[in-house]
Scaffold this motif. Structure first.
Motif, short mmCIF file in Angstrom:
data_model
loop_
_atom_site.label_atom_id
_atom_site.label_comp_id
_atom_site.label_asym_id
_atom_site.label_seq_id
_atom_site.Cartn_x
_atom_site.Cartn_y
_atom_site.Cartn_z
N LYS A 137 -55.89 40.36 21.46
CA LYS A 137 -55.76 38.99 20.94
C LYS A 137 -56.58 38.11 21.87
O LYS A 137 -56.24 37.95 23.04
CB LYS A 137 -54.28 38.58 20.96
N TRP A 184 -44.62 36.81 23.17
CA TRP A 184 -44.86 35.47 23.72
C TRP A 184 -43.69 34.53 23.53
O TRP A 184 -43.23 33.88 24.47
CB TRP A 184 -46.14 34.89 23.10
N TRP A 222 -54.96 34.46 14.17
CA TRP A 222 -53.69 33.77 14.42
C TRP A 222 -53.89 32.34 13.95
O TRP A 222 -54.71 31.62 14.49
CB TRP A 222 -53.35 33.83 15.91
N TRP A 263 -45.79 35.40 11.95
CA TRP A 263 -44.67 36.03 12.66
C TRP A 263 -43.33 35.49 12.18
O TRP A 263 -43.21 34.30 11.87
CB TRP A 263 -44.71 35.72 14.16
N GLY A 299 -55.38 28.61 20.66
CA GLY A 299 -54.22 27.72 20.70
C GLY A 299 -53.65 27.58 19.31
O GLY A 299 -53.47 26.47 18.81
N GLY A 300 -53.46 28.71 18.64
CA GLY A 300 -53.14 28.71 17.22
C GLY A 300 -54.41 29.01 16.45
O GLY A 300 -55.21 29.86 16.85
N ARG A 329 -54.71 21.90 29.86
CA ARG A 329 -53.77 23.00 30.11
C ARG A 329 -54.05 23.62 31.49
O ARG A 329 -54.04 24.83 31.67
CB ARG A 329 -53.87 24.06 29.02
N ASP A 369 -48.49 39.37 25.48
CA ASP A 369 -49.28 38.16 25.41
C ASP A 369 -49.62 37.67 26.83
O ASP A 369 -49.66 38.46 27.78
CB ASP A 369 -48.49 37.12 24.59
N ASP A 370 -49.83 36.39 26.97
CA ASP A 370 -50.18 35.76 28.24
C ASP A 370 -49.17 36.14 29.35
O ASP A 370 -48.01 36.35 29.06
CB ASP A 370 -50.13 34.23 28.00
N ASP A 383 -49.75 28.10 16.04
CA ASP A 383 -48.62 28.35 16.94
C ASP A 383 -47.32 27.87 16.32
O ASP A 383 -46.26 28.07 16.90
CB ASP A 383 -48.84 27.63 18.28
N CYS A 400 -57.94 33.81 18.08
CA CYS A 400 -56.85 32.85 18.28
C CYS A 400 -57.43 31.74 19.13
O CYS A 400 -58.25 31.99 20.01
CB CYS A 400 -55.72 33.55 19.02
N ASP A 421 -57.80 34.64 22.95
CA ASP A 421 -57.33 33.26 22.81
C ASP A 421 -58.35 32.30 23.43
O ASP A 421 -59.25 32.71 24.18
CB ASP A 421 -55.98 33.16 23.56
N ASN A 454 -57.90 28.11 24.74
CA ASN A 454 -56.89 27.05 24.70
C ASN A 454 -57.34 25.67 25.14
O ASN A 454 -56.52 24.88 25.56
CB ASN A 454 -55.68 27.48 25.53
N TRP A 485 -53.22 40.46 25.28
CA TRP A 485 -53.78 39.11 25.15
C TRP A 485 -54.80 38.87 26.26
O TRP A 485 -54.60 39.27 27.40
CB TRP A 485 -52.63 38.11 25.27
C1 DGJ Z 1 -51.86 30.02 22.56
C2 DGJ Z 1 -51.63 31.04 21.46
O1 DGJ Z 1 -51.86 30.49 20.21
C3 DGJ Z 1 -50.24 31.59 21.61
O2 DGJ Z 1 -49.95 32.48 20.57
C4 DGJ Z 1 -50.10 32.25 22.94
O3 DGJ Z 1 -50.96 33.35 23.00
C5 DGJ Z 1 -50.44 31.27 24.06
N1 DGJ Z 1 -51.70 30.63 23.85
C6 DGJ Z 1 -50.45 31.97 25.39
O4 DGJ Z 1 -50.89 31.17 26.41
#
Ligand code: DGJ
Length: 706
Positions: free
Chosen positions: A448, A308, A517, A546, A500-501, A415, A338-339, A520, A498, A450, A452, A383
Motif C-alpha cells: 500500500k 491501521w 484506497w 473496509w 491520505g485516502g 503532518r 499499515d504505518d 479514509d 493511496c 501512501d 500524505n 504500507w
Molecule cells: C493515510 C491512509 O489513507 C491511511 O489508510 C493510513 O495508511 C494512514 N495514512 C497511515 O499513516
C-alpha cells in the motif's frame, strides 16, 4: 470502424461502434474540429470547413472550432499550446503538415509553425468497442534555441453546439472525496484542477457534459478523463458563439518549462468518449476501458485485513499476530500491516524515511509475523510512504538536500513531514533501492503506497541546476517509472495507490496500481456517497472498501454489521476494525459475509455496474452488478430510514436477459425466488427492507434452460 481519411476533402474520421469523431483541414491549413457524436457520413461535414468571420472583434471565428489551437493571431480562447520563442515572439501559427496512419485505430497528425521549427504531433487512438478516443500530443523543438512552454494541453474536446451545456464532475476534501456536482455552463471558463503536486482530493481529472437533461439511463453525454497524477487542469470554455471546448493537460500553474534544442515534450493521454445512454453508459464504458486497456493486473480482489484503524502507530508483533489469527477466522486472505512498523515511527512525528524494521516492535524481524500470517493461509502486505520524510529521521539527517526547498525559506511541515524531491535522480534511486530490498528480503504480496501531504516550496537543490525544468512534472514521471520498474521486478506483488485516502487516483496511476484506497472515511453510509462518485469514472474492481467499527469514529454513527458489509462488498472487501474485540457472534456473522462475498466478487470485479437508485436522493440506494455473460447479477439495496410504517418496495433491474429465468439462492423472507429477466427489469425485484439502516444483498443466477 477505425480511422478514415478522405484526401480530397481533407477530412478525417475516427469511427467507433456508436460514434463518429470528425476533423479536417480548412483552406488556410488550420485543423478544424467538425463533429463528435452519433455516427454520421463524415464527408458531409465538409461545409463546416468554410472560413467564417463576424466583426473586427471576432475576426477569426474558425478559431472557435480549432482542433488544437495555439496562442496566437486572433485566437483568444484558452490555448492548447502557448509558447515563447527565444527571440521574444509570443505568437504561434500552427498549420497542418501531414499525417501518418500508425495502425488501424491510431493516427498521428503533424502540425508545424509557419516560421519556427516547432512541430506538434497530435496522436489519436480509437477504441471502438467502448466508443472512446485516446489523445495525446508530442511537441518537438527542432530549432537551436530553447522554447519556453507556458501551456501544453494534451487535447481539446469540442462539443457540438447544444442549447444548454451542463458540467458534471467531482469535488471534495480529505474524508469526503468524490462528491458529485453538476452545474450549467454559460459563456466563459470553468476550471477544474490540482495545484498541489498530485491528483488531489478536491477535484479529480475527469468531466462529463450533457445538455442538462441526460440521466442515468438516457441522453447524450460527452466525457473525458486525463491520465496524470500531478498538477492537472481541465478547462471548460464556452465561447460567445456557442461552442464548448474542454481542454485538459498538465497545469500551467507554476508550470512553464524550457524545451531545449532537439527536445521533445510528451503529454499525458486524455481519453474522451461519447454515449447516448446516459451517465450509466458513460461509467460502464469507462470501467470496461480500464479493465481492458489501463489496469495492470487481475480484477478479482483478495479479502484483506488492515490493522491501521485497530492499532494506529502502536504496531507490535504480538498484537499483529492476534489480529492475524482473528482475521484468518473470518476468511481473510491478505493481512496488511499499515504505518508504524519501521524506524522510530511511534507517531507521525518521527521515523518516516527510515525503512528498516523497528527492532522493539519486531525483535525477531518482520519474518516472524509473515510466517504466522502465512501459516494461517493468508498472504502478507505492507504500507510504505516513500515520497516523504520526517525531519526527525536518519534519512533527513543524512540528506537534508533531498527535500523540496527554496533558499531563504523555511520548509512547510504538513503532518510533520517534508516532501522528497522524487525528480532528483538520487532520490529516485534511493526509493527504488529500498523498495527492492524490502521486496527481495520478505515474502510480501502487497504494497500500500501512501502519500500524505501536498507539495510546497517546489524548489530543487541546487536551484540553478534545475532552473529550466518543471519539478512538478519530473516528480510524477519518476513516480511512474518507479512503479513500472517495481512491477517488472516483482510481478507477483500487487500495489495499492493511496494518498491520505483517495487523493491520487486517476487514469495515470491506474496503469500501475491494482487497487485504490478511495477515502479514509470508512463510515459505511458516507462511503455510499463516496463510492457512487468514485464509480462515475473509475471501476469498482479497484475500489477498496473496509468494514470498520460502529459507532464510527468519524461521524459517531452506529450502523448494523450487515449495512457495513454490504456497503463494503460493492468494491474490493477489506476489514479494518479492531476485530480482537469483536464478540463470537459478530465474528461468525462477519465470516458469513466474507464467505458470501467470495461467491459474488467476480461479478463485482468483472461485471457491469448499474446505479439503480442514488444514495444522494436520501431514500433507497441501490446498485446492481451484472456478469459479462448475464448469467449472474448482484443487487445491493440500502434504506437509510423507514417512514410512516411503510416498507414495501420494488426495484427494477437492468442489463439482464429478458427471456432467461433468474433464481435467488437464499430467499430471506421472500415468497417468490424465481423471476424472468423481463419481470425483474419491468415489474421489479421485491425488496424487504424494514427499519432504519436496513440493507440487503441479493444474488440472482440464471437457471439452466430446460
Ligand atoms: C493515510 C491512509 O489513507 C491511511 O489508510 C493510513 O495508511 C494512514 N495514512 C497511515 O499513516
Amino acid at each position: 470502424m477505425g480511422i478514415h481519411y478522405w484526401e480530397q476533402e481533407n477530412i478525417f474520421e475516427l469511427r467507433t461502434e456508436r460514434s463518429s469523431y470528425v476533423f479536417g483541414v480548412n483552406e488556410q491549413g488550420i485543423l478544424q474540429h467538425l463533429y463528435w457524436g452519433e455516427p454520421v457520413e463524415a464527408r458531409e461535414c465538409a461545409p463546416l470547413l468554410a472560413i467564417r468571420t463576424h466583426s473586427s472583434f471576432d475576426n477569426d471565428l474558425n478559431s472557435d472550432q480549432a482542433e488544437y489551437g495555439g496562442r496566437g493571431g486572433g485566437n483568444y480562447a484558452e490555448p492548447c499550446l502557448h509558447v515563447h520563442f527565444s527571440d521574444g515572439v509570443r505568437d504561434l501559427k500552427l498549420r497542418y503538415a501531414g499525417c501518418e496512419l500508425v495502425s488501424e485505430n491510431r493516427i498521428s497528425i503533424r502540425l508545424s509553425d509557419d516560421h519556427y521549427p516547432l512541430r506538434v504531433e497530435l496522436g489519436y487512438t480509437a477504441i471502438p468497442e467502448v466508443d472512446l478516443i485516446e489523445r495525446d500530443v508530442r511537441i518537438f523543438n527542432g530549432g537551436d534555441t530553447p522554447v519556453r512552454v507556458i501551456q501544453a494541453m494534451a487535447a481539446s474536446w469540442t462539443l457540438p453546439p447544444l442549447r444548454d451545456y451542463r458540467l458534471t464532475h467531482v469535488t471534495g476534501r480529505w474524508a469526503g472525496e468524490y462528491q458529485l456536482r453538476s452545474q450549467p455552463l454559460s459563456e466563459g471558463r470553468r476550471v477544474l484542477e490540482s495545484r498541489r503536486g498530485f491528483t488531489g482530493p478536491h477535484s479529480n481529472p475527469w468531466f462529463a457534459v450533457d445538455n442538462g437533461r441526460a440521466d442515468e439511463e438516457t441522453g447524450k453525454v460527452w466525457f473525458g478523463a486525463l491520465a496524470w497524477s500531478g498538477n492537472w487542469k481541465i478547462t471548460a470554455e464556452k465561447s460567445n458563439f456557442g461552442r464548448l471546448h474542454v481542454l485538459g493537460g498538465i497545469n500551467d500553474f507554476d508550470g512553464a518549462f524550457e524545451l531545449g534544442p532537439g527536445a521533445v515534450y510528451s503529454s499525458p493521454v486524455f481519453t474522451g468518449g461519447y454515449v447516448s445512454g446516459g451517465f450509466g453508459a458513460m461509467s460502464r464504458n469507462l470501467h470496461l476501458y480500464q479493465s481492458r486497456y489501463i489496469l495492470p493486473g487481475g480484477r478479482v480482489r483478495k479479502v484483506l485485513y488492515n490493522s491501521w484503524e485497530a492499532t494506529g502507530f502502536a504496531v507490535n508483533v504480538q498484537e499483529q499476530k492476534k489480529l492475524a489469527r482473528q482475521a484468518a477466522r473470518l476468511g481473510v486472505e491478505r493481512f496488511v500491516v499499515d504505518d508504524g512498523w519501521f524506524g522510530a515511527r511511534n507517531s507521525d512525528m518521527a521515523g518516516l524515511g527510515d525503512w528498516t524494521v523497528n527492532p522493539e516492535k519486531f525483535p525477531l524481524g518482520l519474518q516472524e509475523l509473515i510466517d504466522e500470517v502465512k501459516g494461517f493461509g493468508m498472504d502478507f502486505g505492507l504500507w510504505v510512504e516513500p515520497e516523504s520524510v520526517n525531519p526527525d529521521s536518519d534519512l533527513y539527517r543524512q540528506h537534508p538536500d533531498w527535500v523540496y526547498q527554496f533558499p531563504n525559506r523555511e520548509g512547510t511541515l504538513l503532518r510533520n513531514q517534508l516532501m522528497l524531491n522524487l525528480g532528483h535522480p538520487e532520490v529516485k534511486a534511493f526509493v527504488l533501492e529500498f523498495m527492492t530490498e524490502l521486496l527481495d528480503s520478505y515474502d510480501i504480496s502487497f504494497i500500500k503506497w501512501d502519500m500524505n501531504r501536498t507539495v510546497t516550496e517546489p524548489g530543487a537543490f541546487p536551484l540553478a541546476e534545475h532552473a529550466g525544468d518543471s519539478v512538478w512534472i519530473r516528480h510524477v514521471e519518476h513516480l511512474y517509472e518507479i512503479w513500472a520498474e517495481l512491477r517488472q521486478r516483482f510481478p507477483q506483488v500487487e500495489f495499492e495507490t493511496c494518498a491520505g485516502g483517495g487523493a491520487r487516483i486517476d487514469l495515470g496511476m491506474l496503469r500501475y496500481a491494482d487497487q485504490a484506497w478511495i477515502s479514509d472515511n470508512t463510515d459505511a453510509l458516507d462511503r455510499l456517497l463516496i463510492q457512487e462518485g468514485f464509480c462515475y469514472a473509475y471501476s469498482p474492481s479497484v475500489m477498496m472498501c473496509w468494514v470498520t467499527e460502529s459507532p464510527h469514529g468519524m461521524n459517531g454513527r452506529s450502523l448494523p454489521l450487515a449495512f457495513r458489509f454490504h456497503s463494503a462488498m460493492m468494491g474490493g472487501l477489506g476489514i479494518g476494525a479492531d476485530i480482537g474485540k469483536w464478540s463470537d457472534a459478530e465474528l461468525s456473522e462477519a465470516a458469513r459475509f466474507v464467505a458470501q462475498y467470495k461467491k459474488i466478487r467476480h461479478v463485482i470485479a468483472e461485471g457491469s455496474l448499474y446505479r439503480l437508485a442514488s444514495v444522494r436522493e436520501g431514500g433507497l440506494a441501490a446498485g446492481q452488478y451484472v456478469s459479462p455473460d448475464r448469467q449472474e447479477t448482484v443487487v445491493f439495496a440500502f434504506r437509510q430510514a423507514q417512514h410512516f410504517g411503510y416498507s414495501e418496495q420494488r426495484i427494477t433491474l437492468r442489463g439482464l436477459d429478458p427471456d432467461a429465468v433468474y433464481s435467488m439462492e437464499a430467499a430471506e423472507g421472500l415468497t417468490q425466488t424465481l423471476w424472468h429477466g423481463s419481470t425483474l427489469m419491468n415489474l421489479g425485484l421485491p425488496l424487504s427492507l424494514s427499519g432504519d439502516y436496513a440493507s440487503r444483498m441479493i444474488h440472482l443466477q440464471r437457471q439452466p434452460a430446460r
